[in-house]
Write a protein that holds these residues in place. Structure first.
Motif, PDB file in Angstrom:
ATOM      1  N   VAL A 138      59.095  73.320  58.380  1.00 17.88           N
ATOM      2  CA  VAL A 138      60.188  72.546  58.987  1.00 17.88           C
ATOM      3  C   VAL A 138      59.726  71.919  60.296  1.00 17.88           C
ATOM      4  CG1 VAL A 138      62.541  72.619  59.880  1.00 17.88           C
ATOM      5  CG2 VAL A 138      61.900  74.085  57.942  1.00 17.88           C
ATOM      6  N   ALA A 139      59.303  72.759  61.244  1.00 21.61           N
ATOM      7  CA  ALA A 139      58.891  72.254  62.559  1.00 21.61           C
ATOM      8  C   ALA A 139      58.203  73.366  63.326  1.00 21.61           C
ATOM      9  CB  ALA A 139      60.101  71.746  63.357  1.00 21.61           C
ATOM     10  N   GLU A 140      57.484  72.983  64.362  1.00 21.34           N
ATOM     11  CA  GLU A 140      56.865  73.953  65.258  1.00 21.34           C
ATOM     12  C   GLU A 140      57.887  74.384  66.286  1.00 21.34           C
ATOM     13  OE1 GLU A 140      53.530  73.024  68.134  1.00 21.34           O
ATOM     14  OE2 GLU A 140      52.393  73.973  66.509  1.00 21.34           O
ATOM     15  N   ALA A 141      58.002  75.679  66.532  1.00 24.67           N
ATOM     16  CA  ALA A 141      59.014  76.214  67.444  1.00 24.67           C
ATOM     17  C   ALA A 141      58.343  76.948  68.600  1.00 24.67           C
ATOM     18  CB  ALA A 141      59.953  77.153  66.704  1.00 24.67           C
ATOM     19  N   GLN A 142      58.913  76.807  69.789  1.00 21.80           N
ATOM     20  CA  GLN A 142      58.416  77.505  70.971  1.00 21.80           C
ATOM     21  C   GLN A 142      59.075  78.881  70.984  1.00 21.80           C
ATOM     22  OE1 GLN A 142      56.426  75.588  73.201  1.00 21.80           O
ATOM     23  NE2 GLN A 142      55.844  77.411  74.362  1.00 21.80           N
ATOM     24  N   TRP A 207      64.325  70.559  56.187  1.00 19.85           N
ATOM     25  CA  TRP A 207      63.517  69.347  56.111  1.00 19.85           C
ATOM     26  C   TRP A 207      62.252  69.553  55.281  1.00 19.85           C
ATOM     27  CZ3 TRP A 207      65.603  64.962  57.093  1.00 19.85           C
ATOM     28  CH2 TRP A 207      66.516  64.788  58.124  1.00 19.85           C
ATOM     29  N   GLY A 208      62.069  70.702  54.681  1.00 21.28           N
ATOM     30  CA  GLY A 208      60.818  71.011  53.993  1.00 21.28           C
ATOM     31  C   GLY A 208      60.444  70.052  52.878  1.00 21.28           C
ATOM     32  N   TRP A 209      61.449  69.399  52.274  1.00 23.54           N
ATOM     33  CA  TRP A 209      61.166  68.467  51.178  1.00 23.54           C
ATOM     34  C   TRP A 209      61.208  67.010  51.644  1.00 23.54           C
ATOM     35  CZ3 TRP A 209      64.763  72.525  50.531  1.00 23.54           C
ATOM     36  CH2 TRP A 209      64.293  73.598  49.748  1.00 23.54           C
ATOM     37  N   ALA A 210      61.253  66.770  52.935  1.00 30.00           N
ATOM     38  CA  ALA A 210      61.374  65.397  53.454  1.00 30.00           C
ATOM     39  C   ALA A 210      60.297  64.498  52.867  1.00 30.00           C
ATOM     40  CB  ALA A 210      61.278  65.406  54.975  1.00 30.00           C
ATOM     41  N   GLY A 211      60.736  63.379  52.277  1.00 27.92           N
ATOM     42  CA  GLY A 211      59.809  62.417  51.708  1.00 27.92           C
ATOM     43  C   GLY A 211      59.346  62.729  50.301  1.00 27.92           C
TER      44      GLY A 211
END
Length: 277
Positions: A138-142, A207-211
Motif C-alpha cells: 500500500v505505502a511506506e509508513a513511518q 491500493w494494492g491493486w492500483a492500476g
C-alpha cells in the motif's frame, strides 16, 4: 421440502440472517453508545417476531456538518452505499435502512460482531522491502523517528471486491477499522457516510491493486450496475443523492469499464485516510 428450498421467514434472508425488513419493524431500544465515533453512533436492539436483533442507529440529529459534503445527510449516503452493494450481488455492506428512532430519523444497520483475525490478518506492517506472497503493498509508513515499514494488505478476493465498491461509491474513508470479518467468513465494510462526492475523493488502505486489470467478475458486476443505474436503482438513489452525485456515480462506473483497471491515486487528495485504522 429440502432445506435449500424452504421459504425464509418474513424479514430474513434465505440463509436465515436478518434482512433489512427486520430493521424497519419494532421499537428501537438504545443499549449503549460508540464513544470514539465522530458522530452519534448508538448500539440498539429491535425485536422482530420474538427475535431480538442488534443494530447500529446513527440519528441525523447527531451528525456533525461537513464543509465538503453539504448536500443531504450521512445517513442517506450510508443507505445509498448499501443499495449499490446489493446491486453488485456481493453483499459487502450489512443490511441498512432509514427509519425513525428515539432521536428522529437516522440510519439503522445490522450490527456485525467482528470475528477479528481468526482466518488471518487483513492488514499488516512489514520491514521487508517487498510484500510477501499473498500480500499487496500500500505505502511506506513511518513507525519511529528513524524507522519505516511497509504497509500491506492481504491479496484477498473479499478485499478486492470492497476496493471495487469503494471506487464506485467514491469512498473517502476506507480505514482498517471499517472492515469487519464475520464468523461465517464474510467480510463487511461499514461507515459509508462520506461517499458519492462529485470530486475524486477516494481514500483507502486498499491500493494494492492500483492500476491492475479488473477481474472478469468485477467487469460483469460493473456492466450489470451500469444497466441498473439507468433503471430502478438510479431512481432510488435519486431520492438520496443530488442529480450531480448520481451523474458522477454513473461516470465512475463508465470510467472503470473503459479503463478495465483499478484506479490509481489521483494526487490531488490524500490517498490514505487519517487515522488509517
Amino acid at each position: 421440502m429440502p432445506a435449500s428450498e424452504r421459504v425464509p421467514e418474513v424479514g430474513l434472508n434465505p440463509d436465515g440472517s436478518p434482512g433489512p425488513e427486520v430493521l424497519t419493524t419494532g421499537e428501537l431500544t438504545v443499549r449503549g453508545q460508540v464513544r470514539e465515533a465522530s458522530n452519534a453512533v448508538l448500539y440498539c436492539e429491535t425485536v422482530h417476531e420474538g427475535r431480538t436483533v442488534a443494530c447500529v442507529y446513527k440519528p441525523v440529529a447527531g451528525e456533525r456538518p461537513l464543509w465538503d459534503f453539504p448536500d443531504g445527510t450521512l445517513a442517506q449516503r450510508e443507505l445509498a452505499a448499501y443499495l449499490v452493494s446489493e446491486a453488485t450481488g456481493w453483499g459487502l455492506v450489512p443490511p441498512t435502512v432509514l427509519r425513525d428512532g428515539p432521536y428522529g430519523q437516522g440510519m439503522v444497520q445490522l450490527w456485525i460482531e467482528s470475528a477479528g483475525d481468526q482466518d488471518g490478518a487483513l492488514l499488516a506492517l512489514t520491514e521487508d522491502a517487498e510484500p510477501a506472497p499473498g500480500w499487496k503493498a500500500v505505502a511506506e509508513a513511518q513507525v519511529e523517528e528513524d524507522r519505516t515499514a511497509l504497509l500491506v494488505h492481504a491479496d484477498d478476493i473479499r478485499l478486492r471486491r470492497i476496493a471495487v465498491l469503494d471506487a464506485v461509491i467514491n469512498n473517502a474513508d476506507r480505514k482498517g477499522g471499517h472492515l469487519l470479518p464475520a464468523a461465517d467468513g464474510r467480510l463487511y465494510g461499514i461507515d459509508h457516510g462520506v461517499t458519492f462526492h462529485t470530486d475524486d475523493k477516494l481514500r483507502t488502505l486498499l491500493w494494492g491493486w492500483a492500476g491492475e486489470p479488473l477481474l472478469a467478475e468485477a467487469v460483469t458486476v460493473l456492466e450489470k450496475l451500469a444497466a441498473e443505474l439507468d433503471g430502478s436503482l438510479g431512481e432510488r438513489l435519486g431520492e438520496l443523492l443530488t442529480t450531480a452525485e448520481t451523474a458522477a456515480l454513473r461516470a465512475r462506473v463508465r470510467r472503470l469499464l473503459e479503463t478495465g483497471a483499478h484506479p490509481v491515486p489521483g494526487g490531488q487528495w490524500p490517498s490514505i485516510p487519517w487515522p488509517p485504522v
